[in-house]
Design an enzyme around this catalytic site. Structure first.
Site, mmCIF file in Angstrom:
data_model
loop_
_atom_site.group_PDB
_atom_site.id
_atom_site.type_symbol
_atom_site.label_atom_id
_atom_site.label_comp_id
_atom_site.label_asym_id
_atom_site.label_seq_id
_atom_site.Cartn_x
_atom_site.Cartn_y
_atom_site.Cartn_z
ATOM 1 C CE LYS A 107 -4.242 -2.046 1.588
ATOM 2 N NZ LYS A 107 -3.824 -3.415 1.944
HETATM 3 C C1 LIG Z 1 -4.570 -4.421 1.619
HETATM 4 C C2 LIG Z 1 -3.845 -5.691 1.658
HETATM 5 C C3 LIG Z 1 -4.261 -6.789 0.883
HETATM 6 C C4 LIG Z 1 -5.505 -6.743 0.030
HETATM 7 O O1 LIG Z 1 -5.372 -5.883 -1.070
HETATM 8 P P1 LIG Z 1 -6.652 -5.335 -1.850
HETATM 9 O O2 LIG Z 1 -6.129 -4.393 -2.851
HETATM 10 O O3 LIG Z 1 -7.539 -4.680 -0.839
HETATM 11 O O4 LIG Z 1 -7.312 -6.537 -2.454
HETATM 12 C C5 LIG Z 1 -3.499 -7.941 0.920
HETATM 13 N N1 LIG Z 1 -2.414 -8.020 1.703
HETATM 14 C C6 LIG Z 1 -1.993 -7.002 2.461
HETATM 15 C C7 LIG Z 1 -0.786 -7.179 3.313
HETATM 16 C C8 LIG Z 1 -2.685 -5.817 2.457
HETATM 17 O O5 LIG Z 1 -2.268 -4.815 3.218
#
Ligand SMILES: *Cc1c(COP(=O)(O)O)cnc(C)c1O
Length: 431
Positions: A107
């Site tokens: 993210k």
């Molecule tokens: C947010 C997140 C996900 C899921 O990603 P999306 O884009 O919401 O499907 C998977 N793994 C981790 C570690 C995350 O922080």
């Protein structure tokens, strides 16, 4: 560049509007009216381009001159500051490590790019912009880090009390200054519902200039497509390349679909999910039915109503058959996930986090039907972020990186509320 709302194809906005005002009033999601195909000489010579060059080519083609090239280069240089390496574990299994950013989860890419774009679009405005964001784990920390001390921007993060790891909580609640945390006695979907309601609240709108930093913001999604290209350049292009994406809100997977639509030769996708099975049930039945989320050890994927589903449907061609022909899905329990962390450690001497472990299991399942494909599992977070779980599965004690440990010693500051819109609104009216 124009974007439309998935609930109303006639509602068109420009990129600035979509980035600063991410929720159309019709409750749809913004999506580009046109997705350009990238130049074939760029796609065939990917290996000659740096990660930043790739990010520039992809975003410049997509936004079609909305931002002058010189400014776009600055935005990319300030956001894409860490690599996305592919680690080969076997002949047909690769791991795309997306955790080399400041909060050690993928993210960081989206949050930093979005912070840069928002600062670019609000420069010179005399009103403060308030970013309201609900997190199921990692979003909040990445957003906080991306926006910390950004001039003219304040961030309010809602998180479900007791449903995120202690380290994730520290990454949300210890910043101070322009970053505020709200601990909600409820689950992630409750936090998301409170945010959505606040965005549509007339009283709050007269007091705040809101913006959203959830994965629904198109500024988060665009940079997530960059690393599919960056990964592909490190892979064997003579094979059928399948990406396995551990999924919650399906932003990451939708960004992969975007890369594919722009011409990247991805064979297909695998959506790896935990016991929150809304998407798998859709693939099996053709019926999309949102449900309450259930807590799991891969908590960033505890989503019962994946917010990017309307985009995913749109970019796939809007029919169940088209979705199914490009995306398969598998779901796994917590005990399977812990066993998978062990298995990856024992087989490859690689430490994987619980989200990546769900991806690994989906790879094993999918390989049964595509034995000759080359698989790349997105490792979405550093295993040190989930050391309580990972340490139970492997014999070695995982070393929590210093960048993460530094959060543990700082004092927590958060407003605690019930899952109650009135209480949330009253807090916002008095902040
Ligand atoms: C947010 C997140 C996900 C899921 O990603 P999306 O884009 O919401 O499907 C998977 N793994 C981790 C570690 C995350 O922080």
């Amino acid at each position: 560049m124009k974007l439309f709302s998935t609930n109303n194809p006639n509602k068109l906005v420009d990129l600035k509007e979509a980035v600063l005002n991410a929720f159309p009033e019709d409750r749809g999601l913004y999506w580009p009216t046109e997705i350009p195909l990238l130049r074939s000489d760029f796609l065939s010579r990917l290996a000659e381009f740096s990660f930043n060059d790739i990010a520039f080519e992809v975003s410049n083609a997509l936004i079609q001159g909305t931002i002058p090239e010189k400014d776009l280069i600055d935005i990319i240089e300030n956001s894409i500051r860490f690599p996305a390496p592919v680690v080969g574990l076997s002949d047909d299994l690769n791991i795309l490590e997306l955790f080399h950013g400041p909060t050690m989860a993928f993210k960081d890419f989206g949050a930093r790019f979005m912070a840069q774009l928002m600062s670019y679009f609000t420069k010179g405005s005399d009103r403060k912009t308030t970013i309201l964001v609900a997190t199921s784990g990692d979003t909040g920390g990445a957003v906080a880090s991306g926006f910390f001390n950004a001039p003219g921007i304040e961030v309010i993060i809602l998180y479900p009390s007791g449903k995120i790891s202690p380290l994730q909580e520290q990454q949300l609640t210890t910043w101070g200054n322009n970053i505020k945390a709200v601990e909600v006695n409820g689950v992630f979907d409750d936090c998301q519902a409170l945010v959505k309601q606040a965005f549509l609240d007339k009283d709050l709108k007269s007091r705040y200039t809101f913006s959203s930093a959830n994965s629904i913001n198109i500024a988060r999604l665009i940079p997530q497509s960059f690393y599919y290209f960056e990964a592909y350049k490190q892979l064997d292009r003579n094979k059928s390349n399948i990406f396995v994406v551990p999924s919650g809100n399906f932003g990451n997977l939708t960004a992969g679909l975007l890369a594919q639509k722009m011409g990247l030769d991805i064979h297909s996708f695998v959506a790896a999910i935990n016991s929150n099975k809304t998407f798998l049930d859709y693939i099996d039945s053709g019926v999309y039915e949102a449900r309450p989320s259930v807590p799991t050890v891969s908590n960033a994927m505890d989503v019962g109503d994946p917010s990017n589903f309307p985009r995913l449907l749109n970019v796939s061609g809007s029919t169940w058959n088209m979705v199914k022909s490009n995306i398969r899905s598998y779901s796994f329990t917590d005990s399977q996930t812990i066993e998978a962390i062990k298995a990856v450690y024992n087989t490859y001497h690689y430490t994987i986090d619980p989200h990546g472990a769900v991806g690994y299991l989906a790879y094993l399942s999918d390989k049964e039907i595509s034995p000759y494909a080359n698989y790349t599992v997105l490792e979405t977070a550093h295993p040190g972020k989930f050391s309580e779980i990972v340490n139970k599965a492997i014999p070695e004690k995982i070393i929590v990186p210093e960048a993460l440990r530094s959060f543990m010693d700082k004092p927590k500051e958060a407003f605690n509320i019930q899952n109650n819109y009135k209480e949330f609104k009253s807090l916002l009216m008095h902040l």
